[in-house]
Design a protein around this motif. Structure first.
Motif, PDB file in Angstrom:
ATOM      1  N   LEU A 457       0.829  -1.200   0.000  1.00 61.47           N
ATOM      2  CA  LEU A 457       0.000   0.000   0.000  1.00 61.47           C
ATOM      3  C   LEU A 457       0.865   1.252   0.000  1.00 61.47           C
ATOM      4  O   LEU A 457       1.756   1.406   0.835  1.00 61.47           O
ATOM      5  CB  LEU A 457      -0.916   0.008   1.217  1.00 61.47           C
ATOM      6  N   LYS A 458       0.580   2.167  -0.942  1.00 65.78           N
ATOM      7  CA  LYS A 458       1.295   3.438  -1.048  1.00 65.78           C
ATOM      8  C   LYS A 458       0.293   4.580  -1.007  1.00 65.78           C
ATOM      9  O   LYS A 458      -0.808   4.490  -1.562  1.00 65.78           O
ATOM     10  CB  LYS A 458       2.103   3.514  -2.347  1.00 65.78           C
ATOM     11  N   ALA A 459       0.685   5.677  -0.366  1.00 63.64           N
ATOM     12  CA  ALA A 459      -0.125   6.893  -0.321  1.00 63.64           C
ATOM     13  C   ALA A 459       0.680   8.043  -0.900  1.00 63.64           C
ATOM     14  O   ALA A 459       1.866   8.197  -0.597  1.00 63.64           O
ATOM     15  CB  ALA A 459      -0.542   7.204   1.118  1.00 63.64           C
ATOM     16  N   THR A 460       0.042   8.850  -1.733  1.00 65.71           N
ATOM     17  CA  THR A 460       0.690   9.998  -2.377  1.00 65.71           C
ATOM     18  C   THR A 460       0.000  11.278  -1.942  1.00 65.71           C
ATOM     19  O   THR A 460      -1.226  11.388  -2.013  1.00 65.71           O
ATOM     20  CB  THR A 460       0.634   9.870  -3.913  1.00 65.71           C
ATOM     21  N   LEU A 461       0.795  12.245  -1.473  1.00 64.69           N
ATOM     22  CA  LEU A 461       0.306  13.566  -1.083  1.00 64.69           C
ATOM     23  C   LEU A 461       1.151  14.603  -1.801  1.00 64.69           C
ATOM     24  O   LEU A 461       2.383  14.551  -1.747  1.00 64.69           O
ATOM     25  CB  LEU A 461       0.411  13.767   0.431  1.00 64.69           C
ATOM     26  N   GLY A 462       0.495  15.534  -2.465  1.00 62.62           N
ATOM     27  CA  GLY A 462       1.227  16.565  -3.193  1.00 62.62           C
ATOM     28  C   GLY A 462       0.542  17.907  -3.090  1.00 62.62           C
ATOM     29  O   GLY A 462      -0.671  17.999  -2.885  1.00 62.62           O
ATOM     30  N   LEU A 463       1.324  18.977  -3.263  1.00 63.42           N
ATOM     31  CA  LEU A 463       0.765  20.332  -3.227  1.00 63.42           C
ATOM     32  C   LEU A 463       1.658  21.247  -4.048  1.00 63.42           C
ATOM     33  O   LEU A 463       2.896  21.177  -3.961  1.00 63.42           O
ATOM     34  CB  LEU A 463       0.672  20.849  -1.791  1.00 63.42           C
ATOM     35  N   ARG A 464       1.016  22.118  -4.826  1.00 63.93           N
ATOM     36  CA  ARG A 464       1.741  23.110  -5.600  1.00 63.93           C
ATOM     37  C   ARG A 464       1.130  24.485  -5.364  1.00 63.93           C
ATOM     38  O   ARG A 464      -0.097  24.625  -5.344  1.00 63.93           O
ATOM     39  CB  ARG A 464       1.680  22.783  -7.097  1.00 63.93           C
ATOM     40  N   TYR A 465       1.993  25.481  -5.188  1.00 68.06           N
ATOM     41  CA  TYR A 465       1.543  26.871  -5.204  1.00 68.06           C
ATOM     42  C   TYR A 465       1.894  27.436  -6.571  1.00 68.06           C
ATOM     43  O   TYR A 465       3.054  27.399  -6.993  1.00 68.06           O
ATOM     44  CB  TYR A 465       2.222  27.692  -4.108  1.00 68.06           C
ATOM     45  N   ASP A 466       0.889  27.976  -7.241  1.00 70.29           N
ATOM     46  CA  ASP A 466       1.083  28.484  -8.595  1.00 70.29           C
ATOM     47  C   ASP A 466       0.653  29.947  -8.653  1.00 70.29           C
ATOM     48  O   ASP A 466      -0.482  30.288  -8.303  1.00 70.29           O
ATOM     49  CB  ASP A 466       0.266  27.653  -9.594  1.00 70.29           C
ATOM     50  N   PHE A 467       1.582  30.796  -9.098  1.00 69.47           N
ATOM     51  CA  PHE A 467       1.301  32.229  -9.234  1.00 69.47           C
ATOM     52  C   PHE A 467       1.455  32.631 -10.691  1.00 69.47           C
ATOM     53  O   PHE A 467       2.431  32.263 -11.354  1.00 69.47           O
ATOM     54  CB  PHE A 467       2.267  33.044  -8.377  1.00 69.47           C
ATOM     55  N   MET A 468       0.480  33.391 -11.183  1.00 67.08           N
ATOM     56  CA  MET A 468       0.483  33.831 -12.574  1.00 67.08           C
ATOM     57  C   MET A 468       0.199  35.324 -12.640  1.00 67.08           C
ATOM     58  O   MET A 468      -0.765  35.814 -12.042  1.00 67.08           O
ATOM     59  CB  MET A 468      -0.600  33.076 -13.364  1.00 67.08           C
ATOM     60  N   HIS A 469       1.069  36.049 -13.340  1.00 67.09           N
ATOM     61  CA  HIS A 469       0.793  37.455 -13.638  1.00 67.09           C
ATOM     62  C   HIS A 469       0.634  37.589 -15.149  1.00 67.09           C
ATOM     63  O   HIS A 469       1.516  37.191 -15.913  1.00 67.09           O
ATOM     64  CB  HIS A 469       1.926  38.361 -13.172  1.00 67.09           C
ATOM     65  N   THR A 470      -0.477  38.133 -15.563  1.00 61.03           N
ATOM     66  CA  THR A 470      -0.733  38.341 -16.987  1.00 61.03           C
ATOM     67  C   THR A 470      -1.175  39.781 -17.191  1.00 61.03           C
ATOM     68  O   THR A 470      -1.843  40.369 -16.331  1.00 61.03           O
ATOM     69  CB  THR A 470      -1.806  37.370 -17.512  1.00 61.03           C
ATOM     70  N   SER A 471      -0.790  40.357 -18.309  1.00 63.59           N
ATOM     71  CA  SER A 471      -1.154  41.745 -18.588  1.00 63.59           C
ATOM     72  C   SER A 471      -1.376  41.923 -20.077  1.00 63.59           C
ATOM     73  O   SER A 471      -1.024  41.051 -20.884  1.00 63.59           O
ATOM     74  CB  SER A 471      -0.057  42.701 -18.091  1.00 63.59           C
ATOM     75  N   ILE A 472      -1.969  43.029 -20.432  1.00 65.88           N
ATOM     76  CA  ILE A 472      -2.230  43.339 -21.826  1.00 65.88           C
ATOM     77  C   ILE A 472      -2.082  44.840 -22.053  1.00 65.88           C
ATOM     78  O   ILE A 472      -2.495  45.647 -21.226  1.00 65.88           O
ATOM     79  CB  ILE A 472      -3.636  42.871 -22.257  1.00 65.88           C
ATOM     80  N   HIS A 473      -1.435  45.174 -23.143  1.00 67.95           N
ATOM     81  CA  HIS A 473      -1.409  46.548 -23.638  1.00 67.95           C
ATOM     82  C   HIS A 473      -2.016  46.513 -25.033  1.00 67.95           C
ATOM     83  O   HIS A 473      -1.429  45.945 -25.952  1.00 67.95           O
ATOM     84  CB  HIS A 473       0.023  47.091 -23.686  1.00 67.95           C
ATOM     85  N   TYR A 474      -3.206  47.073 -25.164  1.00 67.52           N
ATOM     86  CA  TYR A 474      -3.868  47.059 -26.464  1.00 67.52           C
ATOM     87  C   TYR A 474      -3.820  48.452 -27.078  1.00 67.52           C
ATOM     88  O   TYR A 474      -4.057  49.466 -26.421  1.00 67.52           O
ATOM     89  CB  TYR A 474      -5.307  46.552 -26.358  1.00 67.52           C
ATOM     90  N   ASP A 475      -3.450  48.494 -28.341  1.00 71.95           N
ATOM     91  CA  ASP A 475      -3.396  49.728 -29.120  1.00 71.95           C
ATOM     92  C   ASP A 475      -4.114  49.424 -30.436  1.00 71.95           C
ATOM     93  O   ASP A 475      -3.522  48.907 -31.388  1.00 71.95           O
ATOM     94  CB  ASP A 475      -1.946  50.130 -29.363  1.00 71.95           C
ATOM     95  N   THR A 476      -5.389  49.735 -30.468  1.00 71.00           N
ATOM     96  CA  THR A 476      -6.217  49.285 -31.585  1.00 71.00           C
ATOM     97  C   THR A 476      -7.301  50.325 -31.885  1.00 71.00           C
ATOM     98  O   THR A 476      -7.629  51.153 -31.030  1.00 71.00           O
ATOM     99  CB  THR A 476      -6.864  47.929 -31.252  1.00 71.00           C
ATOM    100  N   TYR A 477      -7.811  50.277 -33.092  1.00 75.36           N
ATOM    101  CA  TYR A 477      -8.894  51.174 -33.461  1.00 75.36           C
ATOM    102  C   TYR A 477      -9.679  50.572 -34.616  1.00 75.36           C
ATOM    103  O   TYR A 477      -9.222  49.645 -35.296  1.00 75.36           O
ATOM    104  CB  TYR A 477      -8.364  52.562 -33.838  1.00 75.36           C
ATOM    105  N   ALA A 478     -10.864  51.096 -34.808  1.00 79.89           N
ATOM    106  CA  ALA A 478     -11.695  50.741 -35.954  1.00 79.89           C
ATOM    107  C   ALA A 478     -12.096  52.027 -36.664  1.00 79.89           C
ATOM    108  O   ALA A 478     -12.261  53.069 -36.029  1.00 79.89           O
ATOM    109  CB  ALA A 478     -12.939  49.974 -35.515  1.00 79.89           C
ATOM    110  N   TYR A 479     -12.229  51.941 -37.977  1.00 85.17           N
ATOM    111  CA  TYR A 479     -12.585  53.122 -38.745  1.00 85.17           C
ATOM    112  C   TYR A 479     -13.611  52.761 -39.809  1.00 85.17           C
ATOM    113  O   TYR A 479     -13.706  51.607 -40.254  1.00 85.17           O
ATOM    114  CB  TYR A 479     -11.352  53.741 -39.405  1.00 85.17           C
TER     115      TYR A 479
END
Length: 794
Positions: A457-479
């Motif tokens: 018999l085997k037991a598995t225990l795991g844990l991960r801390y995950d951090f994500m930074h995401t950003s956007i710079h939009y430069d757009t137009y419609a004509y």
């Protein structure tokens, strides 16, 4: 951890391929292995007492040597559902990429959606066509960050593992549905020159060459290159052009060093280029389920340059194994798509991506169990991706005429009848250029422990801390430039809406895993249960900006009557835009029980699992709201999926006959999902999640007669719904293939056929309302094809 076990080339099975191995004496007189001829491998195995019976079936990760810096146990000893392929089986199936291989994996689907840009993968009801992937891919130990690079041509590949269910604890975000690990042929364990030549109907052609050599007892070099191309299957209606022809080429480099005291280092580089006509979508007849030939204004195009490079540093110590993986990834691609799929020129999208990425991962794994019962793995991962996307939407003459009529109708309804007949409107030009910067950073810290609670018999225990930074710079137009003539007076004006702003967000997740595994007998059979959390990162839609901006223009047409007009935007306007383009992270909990059985002294292997997944904020790809200009990611409220996966493989006639079957069933249903607001709101509760086949079936068999091998294979999928409302679908279909191989030791010949019954089916379907009326389009599956491959090794 590396393991070397040898077995007969005759062991070919569903899901877990058998691989023939040739042993060659290394300088330290220890055996290494590679994918070579049957006779040598049997003689070596027999001499080492490893081949008790040629009818036995062995796990692929017992025989193909790869480095696993994170796992302490082989796949079928872990509490998870998985399928592995070796190069021998991939050759028999004629698999050239993951799309073709996915047909033989239960509940794993990667359809041919028209180009190597589109890499949709669905596992157990989890998947995505755009933005954050649901399945992670590792190539030679390096995580592939760009979804646009997932669909690669496979060559000189020794093994592929497909793990189903969340793998977030060890592998982080975007492995919520599962993980694919691809391993190239090892330069240290291989020897000589390989040349493969292929030719088939529809002018399929393939050239592949590789050379492996030891520069010294401690240094090995492997180099390989390929060219692959095809004329295509589907003509563009009324022309002699093909809508799906392609050419691709690439090369890979592998330099391996073995130092003193357990240290080693691998230098890796893999470059691929592809140029193809893409997205061969034809109008779909809902009654017959058949798609017409593509009939677009221009052929879709996709071009990609991709480089994946890295350094793997390893140390095998007395108590610990250490691994460091550093990578640099580059992608430069261009996609042009006729978004209305019609001969009239309504609208088209051109998208250019330029991506540069770096990753760094450190892993420590116990080499021997601490205190005799504790196996542990811990590590840290960091990545940063710079991504610039230029995505202009162009509105053609058919759309400007359509818009002119709409504006004229609105103006006439607001005028006295005497004036209405003296008004004309002509929209001269429309477009929506856009430049988007979307950098991302990710940090992960993880730990996993496996405890030997008893000898079985085997037991598995795991844990991960995950951090994500995401950003956007939009430069757009419609004509929109237009001329309005009222009672002889003409005014030409240009209406513009411009958006230029930066925004970003952070996401934090804890990804736990709990598992139990009980060994049933001395043959390695086991039962298991596992609970794990999956996670897909949030982000921003960029394809929907043209829809937002066109809505802006429509709301301010009156202001442009007297001349040029730029639509103003307040901070509140930008806040609404930022909320509109953002989508939330998706999370899930996976509950699974299963078994891996080795029966009749390994003459029969049986894998069975059952799962239940609870999904929150499920990410769905839909057409953008008002006009439907492009796809966007939205979040459904809640959904769940449940199902089973089964794989059975074995042999007969003293190993001369190999056979295998597998089956997957998935029931993925919306629990809470309301699209729209007010009177236009649509409730999709109890509807099936789209793009997910309910059934996946595969079978294969090979009979070996001396130097001849005769093989058959079959795969089936269905029923698959194409929209959230479940209004149209692809019924279950079956595809047959066959091959005949002749082995002349240094050369082999393979004659193959695909889709022998010329089954008519669709791999993808979508609706579109660019013309003001909802129309349906689909991509056909590839028809019958045959060819011959020549393989040389010297």
């Amino acid at each position: 951890m590396k393991r070397i076990v040898f077995y007969s080339k005759k062991s070919v099975c569903i899901g877990l391929a058998a691989v023939a191995l040739q042993a060659s004496a290394a300088d330290n007189e220890k055996a290494t292995c590679s994918d070579l001829s049957l006779g040598t491998s049997e003689k070596f195995a027999e001499a080492n007492g490893l081949l008790a019976d040629s009818s036995r079936v062995y796990d692929i990760d017992e025989v193909v040597v790869v480095s696993q810096p994170k796992e302490n146990f082989r796949l079928r000893q872990q509490p998870l559902s998985s399928t592995s392929f070796g190069s021998y089986q991939m050759q028999r199936l004629g698999s050239r990429d993951l799309r073709e291989l996915s047909c033989y994996v239960p509940n794993f689907v990667m359809p041919n959606y028209g180009s190597r840009f589109t890499n949709a993968m669905y596992v157990r009801g989890i998947g995505s066509r755009i933005n954050s992937p649901a399945v992670g891919i590792y190539l030679d130990g390096i995580p592939v960050l760009s979804k646009a690079a997932f669909n690669l041509h496979h060559y000189q590949t020794s093994r592929i593992d497909i793990l189903r269910g969340p793998q977030g604890t060890l592998y982080g975000q975007n492995s919520e549905g599962g993980l694919v690990r691809i391993y190239s042929r090892d330069a240290y364990d291989s020897k000589g020159t390989y040349v493969n030549l292929g030719l088939g109907s529809h002018f399929y052609r393939n050239v592949e060459a590789a050379h492996y050599m030891k520069l010294s007892p401690r240094i090995a070099l492997g180099v390989a290159a390929f060219y692959d191309g095809q004329k295509g299957f589907f003509h563009r209606a009324g022309t002699s052009d093909y809508a799906d022809n392609y050419d691709e080429a690439g090369g890979k480099f592998n330099l391996k060093f073995r130092f003193d005291r357990g240290w080693s280092m691998d230098l890796l580089a893999n470059y691929q280029f592809v140029y193809q006509h893409a997205f061969p979508y034809g109008q779909l007849d809902l009654n017959s389920g058949k798609a017409a030939l593509p009939n677009t204004t221009f052929p879709g195009l996709y071009r990609r340059n991709m480089l994946l490079s890295g350094v793997n540093l390893r140390h095998e110590g007395a108590k610990w194994d250490f691994a460091s993986t550093t990578s640099y990834q580059f992608l430069d691609d261009n996609m042009k798509m006729d978004q209305d799929y019609l001969p009239e020129d309504y609208l088209s999208l051109q998208q250019d991506q330029l991506q540069n990425s770096i990753t760094q991962e450190f892993t420590f794994k116990s080499r021997q169990p601490f205190f005799g019962f504790w196996h542990l793995t811990q590590g840290a991962f960091f990545s940063h991706m710079w991504l610039k996307t230029n995505g202009p939407v162009k509105f053609g003459s058919a759309f400007t005429q359509f818009t002119s009529r709409n504006i004229l109708t609105q103006m006439q309804q607001a005028m006295p009848p005497a004036m209405a007949n003296k008004v004309s409107v002509n929209v001269l030009d429309m477009g929506a250029p856009g430049l988007f910067h979307t950098p991302q950073s990710n940090l992960g810290l993880y730990h996993e422990s496996t405890f030997d609670l008893s000898s079985r018999l085997k037991a598995t225990l795991g844990l991960r801390y995950d951090f994500m930074h995401t950003s956007i710079h939009y430069d757009t137009y419609a004509y929109m430039a237009m001329t309005v003539k009222v009672m002889g007076m003409e005014v030409t004006s240009k209406l513009r809406s411009m958006l230029d702003r930066k925004t970003g967000d952070d996401y934090n997740q804890l990804l736990p895993k709990f598992g139990l595994s009980y060994q049933l007998d001395e043959q390695g059979s086991n039962v298991y249960a596992t609970v794990s959390k999956g996670y897909r990162s949030g982000g921003y839609n960029i394809q929907m900006f043209s829809d937002i901006l066109q809505t802006d223009l429509k709301a301010h047409r009156q202001q442009a009557k007297g001349g040029n007009y730029d639509v103003p935007h307040t901070d509140e306007d930008y806040d609404r835009v930022n909320q509109t383009i953002a989508f939330k992270p998706e999370t899930s909990w996976n509950y699974e029980v299963g078994t891996h059985l080795n029966l009749f002294d390994h003459r029969l292997h049986f894998d069975l699992s059952a799962f239940y997944m609870q999904v929150r904020n499920q990410q769905l790809s839909v057409m953008a709201g008002t006009y439907g200009f492009g796809r966007m990611m939205v979040n459904a409220g809640k959904s769940h999926s449940c199902g089973i996966e089964a794989a059975l493989k074995g042999q007969a006639f003293d190993g001369a006959f190999d056979w295998g079957v597998n089956y997957g069933f998935t029931r993925a249903v919306f629990d809470e999902y309301t699209d729209g607001e007010g009177d236009k709101a649509v409730n999709y509760k109890d509807k099936k999640v789209p793009y997910v086949p309910q059934h996946t079936i595969a079978a294969m068999a090979d009979y070996h007669l001396g130097q001849f091998t005769f093989g058959l294979n079959m795969n089936a999928q269905g029923k698959t719904y194409w929209d959230n409302a479940n209004t149209y679908s692809q019924k279950m279909y079956f595809v047959m293939g066959a091959h005949c191989d002749i082995d002349f030791s240094k050369m082999s010949i393979s004659i193959w056929g695909r889709n022998l019954t010329d089954t008519n089916y669709n791999t993808f379907a979508v609706d579109n309302a660019a013309t003001g009326k909802k129309l349906y389009f689909a991509q056909r599956g590839n028809p019958f094809q045959c060819g011959v491959d020549l393989k040389f090794h010297f």
